[in-house]
Design a protein around this motif. Structure first.
Motif, short mmCIF file in Angstrom:
data_model
loop_
_atom_site.label_atom_id
_atom_site.label_comp_id
_atom_site.label_asym_id
_atom_site.label_seq_id
_atom_site.Cartn_x
_atom_site.Cartn_y
_atom_site.Cartn_z
N THR A 140 52.50 23.85 -2.31
CA THR A 140 52.79 25.29 -2.41
C THR A 140 51.54 26.04 -2.85
O THR A 140 50.59 25.44 -3.35
CB THR A 140 53.93 25.60 -3.40
OG1 THR A 140 53.58 24.99 -4.65
CG2 THR A 140 55.26 25.07 -2.92
N GLY A 141 51.58 27.35 -2.67
CA GLY A 141 50.43 28.17 -3.04
C GLY A 141 50.18 29.20 -1.99
O GLY A 141 50.80 29.20 -0.93
N ILE A 142 49.25 30.11 -2.30
CA ILE A 142 48.96 31.19 -1.37
C ILE A 142 47.59 30.97 -0.74
O ILE A 142 46.65 30.58 -1.43
CB ILE A 142 49.03 32.56 -2.07
CG1 ILE A 142 50.50 32.89 -2.36
CG2 ILE A 142 48.39 33.65 -1.24
CD1 ILE A 142 50.68 33.98 -3.36
N GLY A 143 47.51 31.18 0.58
CA GLY A 143 46.24 31.00 1.28
C GLY A 143 45.78 29.56 1.20
O GLY A 143 46.58 28.63 1.39
N ALA A 144 44.51 29.33 0.88
CA ALA A 144 43.96 27.98 0.89
C ALA A 144 44.16 27.27 -0.46
O ALA A 144 43.83 26.10 -0.59
CB ALA A 144 42.48 28.02 1.25
N ASN A 145 44.68 28.00 -1.47
CA ASN A 145 44.91 27.37 -2.78
C ASN A 145 46.23 26.64 -2.78
O ASN A 145 47.27 27.22 -3.10
CB ASN A 145 44.93 28.43 -3.88
CG ASN A 145 43.59 29.09 -4.01
OD1 ASN A 145 42.55 28.43 -3.98
ND2 ASN A 145 43.61 30.41 -4.12
N GLN A 149 51.87 37.31 3.18
CA GLN A 149 50.74 36.53 2.69
C GLN A 149 50.88 35.12 3.21
O GLN A 149 51.96 34.54 3.12
CB GLN A 149 50.77 36.52 1.16
CG GLN A 149 49.96 37.65 0.57
CD GLN A 149 49.92 37.55 -0.93
OE1 GLN A 149 50.91 37.21 -1.57
NE2 GLN A 149 48.78 37.84 -1.50
N PRO A 150 49.81 34.56 3.81
CA PRO A 150 49.98 33.26 4.46
C PRO A 150 50.48 32.19 3.50
O PRO A 150 49.88 31.96 2.46
CB PRO A 150 48.57 32.93 4.97
CG PRO A 150 47.65 33.86 4.26
CD PRO A 150 48.45 35.06 3.89
N ASN A 151 51.60 31.59 3.86
CA ASN A 151 52.16 30.52 3.05
C ASN A 151 52.19 29.25 3.89
O ASN A 151 53.18 28.94 4.54
CB ASN A 151 53.56 30.91 2.58
CG ASN A 151 54.07 29.97 1.52
OD1 ASN A 151 53.66 28.81 1.48
ND2 ASN A 151 54.96 30.44 0.67
N ARG A 157 44.72 26.19 10.54
CA ARG A 157 43.89 25.79 9.40
C ARG A 157 42.69 24.97 9.86
O ARG A 157 41.58 25.16 9.39
CB ARG A 157 44.72 24.99 8.40
CG ARG A 157 45.85 25.81 7.81
CD ARG A 157 46.55 25.04 6.72
NE ARG A 157 45.68 24.90 5.56
CZ ARG A 157 45.84 23.95 4.64
NH1 ARG A 157 46.77 23.04 4.77
NH2 ARG A 157 45.03 23.89 3.61
N LEU A 158 42.94 24.05 10.82
CA LEU A 158 41.86 23.21 11.33
C LEU A 158 40.76 24.05 11.97
O LEU A 158 39.58 23.91 11.66
CB LEU A 158 42.43 22.21 12.34
CG LEU A 158 41.46 21.23 13.00
CD1 LEU A 158 40.94 20.24 11.96
CD2 LEU A 158 42.14 20.46 14.13
#
Lengths: 290, 279
Positions: free
Chosen positions: A38-43, A256-258, B125-126
């Motif tokens: 879980t997290g937002i964006g790349a985190n 927001q990208p999930n 993502r890739l």
């Protein structure tokens, strides 16, 4: 010498295999891992089955799942039966204008999914051609709000998909029917068998493998439905035509990208496709035992 | 007597089905010759506004000509590369059979079960990582390369070529081997020319699916100058004040290439779709 040729032949195979591994298998594994984060964006952080738990309480997801199922159980059978009826009619050796009918019914396949969606959107607009026609014919008194009514929006999507794909499926059945020995039908004619009985007891059983194939194909296609609801109704009104694919897209780009949650939703489609394909294959076998 | 009624019903049914199938396309063509107001009124009479509509399409700020070029570039390059890569694999799987190759082939077939909807997240993502890897810029997000590369090798095409390799006379290979041709020579000089009908069917299907592709380009091509036709047409259709005369003209033009293929190569189209070429 032959062994060497065998080995050198790998050079032809490797590029294709690498591409499929990198762009299909690796992403599938990646998505599986992501679905537990879980997290937002790349985190992203590992969070067990949190995403899958969230699915159970997510109203939009349930709506998307429900809509997709409605499209599946209503649209696929209508289309398959229509395609079967049309193809067995076209297979009649005494039929005239066969090529003309076939080309006409196959014609919707030339349009891209986006293009035909827009055509249908304008044909079925509240002040559009279909309403004008239905009112002139006195079938309805006031225009049907095809795009903005939750019920009619679903009907519209079903009409549209059926228009686009019936001819496509018909072609598979025609190819299958060509493989059936004409003398079976001639023998049936001599025995006074009627058209419906011929359809039920000769055509259907002999076409079963192809019917199974097209049903699985359509199921996989319907579970991924995206272009039509996106362009005809944009999932609306109030998510009444949103599909699982559209919801994944929205999770990625609208909010927001999930990634983690979107990946979990993706895996629902994978699991559904596997389960439904197995059920259909089993159902196909069972009828054999009859 | 019952038979006559049945035949009448059959013709009636097929005529109605044909009419419903053709009508929306006919309507689109008529709409492309009319003003937007007349289109919404539901006119069925061809008008004289085609040139005006065409002008609005070409001068719209969505960049229609550019999108047409982009679509053409993506579809042509995808098809050319797919024919090379996928047919090479199908050729080797079909002719140089071995246990390990058969296993690899079965493994590849598994990818047919993977829905694209499930690949949306990981692929995005890739590909977003590629822009920071030197040498992979050309397939990063927002490049046409990103749309092309994922369609070059497909299990369907490899399967298609492998199946149809069964029609390829194997003694030709033996003879070529005796003449000193390498596997590459055999592939390019003997296999390719003798499998023309298989390639024709594969070209038709690959070109059409690339030309009409929507979801992945929608994700991968975010900047306006990279967009392909389906993205532009979708944008036109979702406008709040749609100019239907113009939109239908845009759709007519974008459908021309696939319509030409449909009418002149219907046999190959069907063969590619159903996965079988009959010699």
């Amino acid at each position: 010498m032959k062994d060497k040729a065998q080995k050198r032949a790998w050079a032809f195979i490797v590029p294709g295999v690498i591409l499929i591994v990198v762009f299909v298998f690796y992403p599938m594994i990646q998505a599986f891992v992501t679905s537990f984060q879980t997290g937002i964006g790349a985190n992203l952080k590992f969070d067990g089955i949190a995403n899958y738990k969230r699915l159970l309480t997510d109203g939009t997801f349930k709506k998307a799942l429900f809509n997709t199922f409605i499209f599946l159980v209503v649209q696929v059978p209508i289309m398959i039966i229509l395609a079967l009826i049309i193809s067995s009619m076209l297979n009649d050796s005494r039929l005239k204008f066969k090529g003309l009918f076939r080309t006409a019914i196959f014609l919707p396949c030339v349009t891209s999914l986006v293009s035909y969606s827009i055509i249908f959107k304008s044909l079925f607009a509240t002040d559009g051609f279909i309403n004008v026609l239905l009112m002139k014919l006195n079938i309805i008194n006031s225009p049907v709000t095809w795009v903005t009514d939750p019920f009619w929006a679903k009907v519209l999507i079903i009409i549209a998909i059926t228009w686009r794909w019936t001819g496509y499926n018909m072609v598979f059945y025609l190819a299958g029917l060509q493989g059936i020995d004409k003398s079976i039908y001639e023998a049936a004619d001599l025995d006074g068998v009627n058209a419906f009985q011929k359809f039920r007891y000769i055509t259907m059983p002999l076409l079963k493998p192809i019917i199974l194939f097209t049903t699985i194909n359509s199921t996989i296609g319907t579970l991924q439905l995206f272009d039509e609801p996106m362009n005809i109704t944009n999932g609306g009104p109030a998510n009444s035509t949103i599909t699982i694919s559209m919801y994944i897209y929205n999770l990625l780009f609208k909010y927001q990208p999930n990634f983690g949650y979107a990946a979990a939703v993706s895996y629902v489609i994978v699991v559904l496709i596997v389960i439904l394909s197995i059920i259909q294959l089993k159902a196909g076998e069972d009828k054999d035992g009859e | 007597m019952g038979n006559k009624a049945a035949r009448f019903f059959m013709y009636l049914f097929l005529t109605i089905a044909s009419f419903i199938s053709v009508f929306p396309l006919l309507w689109m063509i008529i709409a492309s010759t009319n003003r937007s107001v007349d289109v919404t009124k539901g006119t069925l009479i061809p008008g004289s506004y085609f040139m005006e509509n065409l002008n609005s399409v070409l001068s719209s700020n969505l960049g229609y000509i550019n999108a047409f070029k982009n679509s053409l570039f993506v579809a042509v390059v995808t098809t050319a590369l797919a024919m090379l890569v996928s047919s090479a694999a199908g050729y080797a799987f079909g002719i140089y059979k071995s246990r390990l190759k058969n296993m690899t082939f079965s493994f590849i077939l598994l990818s047919m079960m993977v829905p694209f909807a499930a690949l949306m997240v990981p692929l995005f993502r890739l590909f977003s990582k590629f822009s920071s890897i030197p040498g992979l810029n050309f397939i990063a997000l927002n490049t046409h390369g990103s749309v092309i590369i994922i369609a070059v090798a497909t299990a369907f095409l490899i399967f298609f070529f492998r199946q149809n390799t069964a029609m390829f006379p194997k003694d030709l290979i033996e003879a070529a081997g005796l003449d000193g041709l390498s596997e590459y020579g055999i592939f390019f000089r003997i296999y390719m020319p003798s499998m023309k009908s298989t390639y024709a069917a594969a070209v038709v299907v690959t070109f059409m699916s690339s030309w009409n592709n929507y979801l992945w380009p929608l994700i991968a091509l975010q900047s306006e100058e990279k967009r392909t036709l389906p993205l532009i047409i979708s944008a036109m259709g979702s406008s709040y004040t749609p100019d239907y005369g113009m939109i239908m003209t845009a759709i007519v033009i974008s459908t021309l290439p696939t319509a030409l293929i449909f009418f002149f190569m219907q046999k190959q189209f069907v063969a590619g779709m159903t996965g079988s070429v009959k010699g």
